[in-house]
Enzyme design. Structure first.
Site, PDB file in Angstrom:
ATOM      1  N   ASP A 264       0.667   5.076   1.995  1.00 23.64           N
ATOM      2  CA  ASP A 264      -0.093   5.536   3.156  1.00 23.64           C
ATOM      3  C   ASP A 264      -1.237   6.482   2.767  1.00 23.64           C
ATOM      4  OD1 ASP A 264       1.127   4.041   5.103  1.00 23.64           O
ATOM      5  OD2 ASP A 264       2.760   5.473   5.377  1.00 23.64           O
TER       6      ASP A 264
ATOM      7  N   HIS B 130       0.847  -1.196   0.000  1.00 25.99           N
ATOM      8  CA  HIS B 130       0.000   0.000   0.000  1.00 25.99           C
ATOM      9  C   HIS B 130       0.881   1.246   0.000  1.00 25.99           C
ATOM     10  CE1 HIS B 130       1.088  -0.471   4.229  1.00 25.99           C
ATOM     11  NE2 HIS B 130       0.801   0.808   4.403  1.00 25.99           N
TER      12      HIS B 130
ATOM     13  N   ARG C  99       4.882   6.052  14.288  1.00 23.02           N
ATOM     14  CA  ARG C  99       4.762   6.590  12.932  1.00 23.02           C
ATOM     15  C   ARG C  99       4.235   8.021  12.939  1.00 23.02           C
ATOM     16  NH1 ARG C  99       0.965   4.242   8.087  1.00 23.02           N
ATOM     17  NH2 ARG C  99      -0.640   5.303   9.259  1.00 23.02           N
TER      18      ARG C  99
ATOM     19  N   HIS D  47       4.711   0.207   0.042  1.00 26.43           N
ATOM     20  CA  HIS D  47       5.444  -0.477   1.109  1.00 26.43           C
ATOM     21  C   HIS D  47       4.530  -1.471   1.795  1.00 26.43           C
ATOM     22  CE1 HIS D  47       3.512   2.885   3.246  1.00 26.43           C
ATOM     23  NE2 HIS D  47       3.488   2.082   4.294  1.00 26.43           N
TER      24      HIS D  47
END
Ligand code: SIN
Length: 309
Positions: free
Chosen positions: A137, A135, A300, A283
């Site tokens: 983000d 995917h 994150r 990623h």
């Protein structure tokens, strides 16, 4: 997949005097390493990201980021607030929308983990919305993030890698005829689109909360001008094509751009902070560890991007 490619000798970069040094602090001397793979990745050592960056160092990181797409800073010790402050050097931080109690303080840096509410490791990798699928983000946002920063807090003894696929290289390698066919196509993204195929379709409330958006299937990097494929999990279909035809095209392109020649696999060490460019990469976390035995915890933060074109 991650064989180092020949590149010029690593070099030190003299950066102007740091006037903020406290007694006992070392100066910041960034050292850029060799490319980590033919697909993406470079390491920068010699920096303590808990300290403010000079404009020169920030520009140096930004240049490495645009050239290599993935930048690894080993041996960091960062609170979530320090991670926030570092990431904010590159733009406006986007607060995470999440609901699990362990991810509180979404606005600072949220927790990515395989841990349940009691701190126990669990295997959620088969979920259709899991980050173990390729995917980019928040592609289901009208304005998806440009940069993600991920900091390794706790890792399994082995494995738990993150793989990055270079969608610029994937696009560049397509036959001219395919590039012509893709030009102008728009792909519809919706959070949880893969749930519909898994027998647990999105509820009306979820559909209302996260309406579909469409983006170009071939997007242009706003800073480098290079073209890249834009797809991955949460991509549901292609406008103007039947759902089946669109899904097949998306799957073929995904297979193509995630072949090993376009992939860098990052093997985490505790204290690594990694930043990556969502505008030209896919990623995924890799399920190459015992997920119900070992905890994998990372922090994150993401930087807001611009509307893809
Ligand atoms: C992410 O999908 O942003 C996190 C990837 C990872 O957990 O390795």
């Amino acid at each position: 997949m991650t064989d180092p490619v020949p590149s010029p000798t690593p070099f030190n970069i003299a950066v102007g005097a740091d006037t903020r040094l406290q007694a006992g602090e070392r100066s910041q001397t960034p050292r850029i390493g060799r490319a980590l793979s033919a697909a993406a990745g470079v390491t920068i050592t010699g920096l303590d990201l808990a300290r403010p960056l000079s404009p020169e160092i920030r520009d140096l990181i930004r240049t490495a980021f645009l050239e290599h797409h993935v930048v690894v800073f080993p041996d960091q010790a960062l609170t979530r607030e320090q991670q926030y402050a570092f990431t904010a050097n590159f733009g406006e931080i986007e607060p995470h929308i999440g609901r699990s109690p362990q991810s509180k303080r979404y606005a600072v840096a949220h927790v990515i983990s395989n841990v349940d509410g009691n701190g126990r490791p669990v295997d959620r990798s088969s979920s259709p919305v899991s980050n173990y699928r390729w995917h980019t983000d928040k592609a289901y946002y009208a304005v998806p993030p440009m940069l993600t920063a991920l900091y390794a807090v706790e890792l399994p003894p082995q494995g738990g890698d993150t793989e990055f696929a270079n969608t610029e290289r994937g696009y560049a390698a397509l036959p001219l005829e395919t590039k012509r066919r893709l030009a102008g196509l728009r792909v519809v993204f919706q959070w949880g689109a893969a749930r519909n195929a898994s027998g647990e379709p999105l509820t009306d409330a979820e559909l209302r909360e996260r309406p579909p958006v469409d983006h170009p299937l071939v997007r242009t990097h706003p800073e480098t001008g290079k073209k890249a494929l834009y797809l991955g999990n949460h991509a549901s279909h292609i406008l103007g094509m039947s759902k089946a035809e669109g899904a097949q095209l998306l799957e073929e392109l995904l297979q193509h751009t995630t072949t090993p020649q376009f992939v860098y696999a990052h093997r985490w060490r505790r204290g690594d902070l990694v930043i990556w460019d969502n505008r030209c990469l896919l990623h995924r976390a890799v399920a190459n560890y015992e997920m119900d035995k070992y905890r994998r915890i990372l922090h994150r933060s993401v930087v807001r991007g611009t509307i893809p074109f």
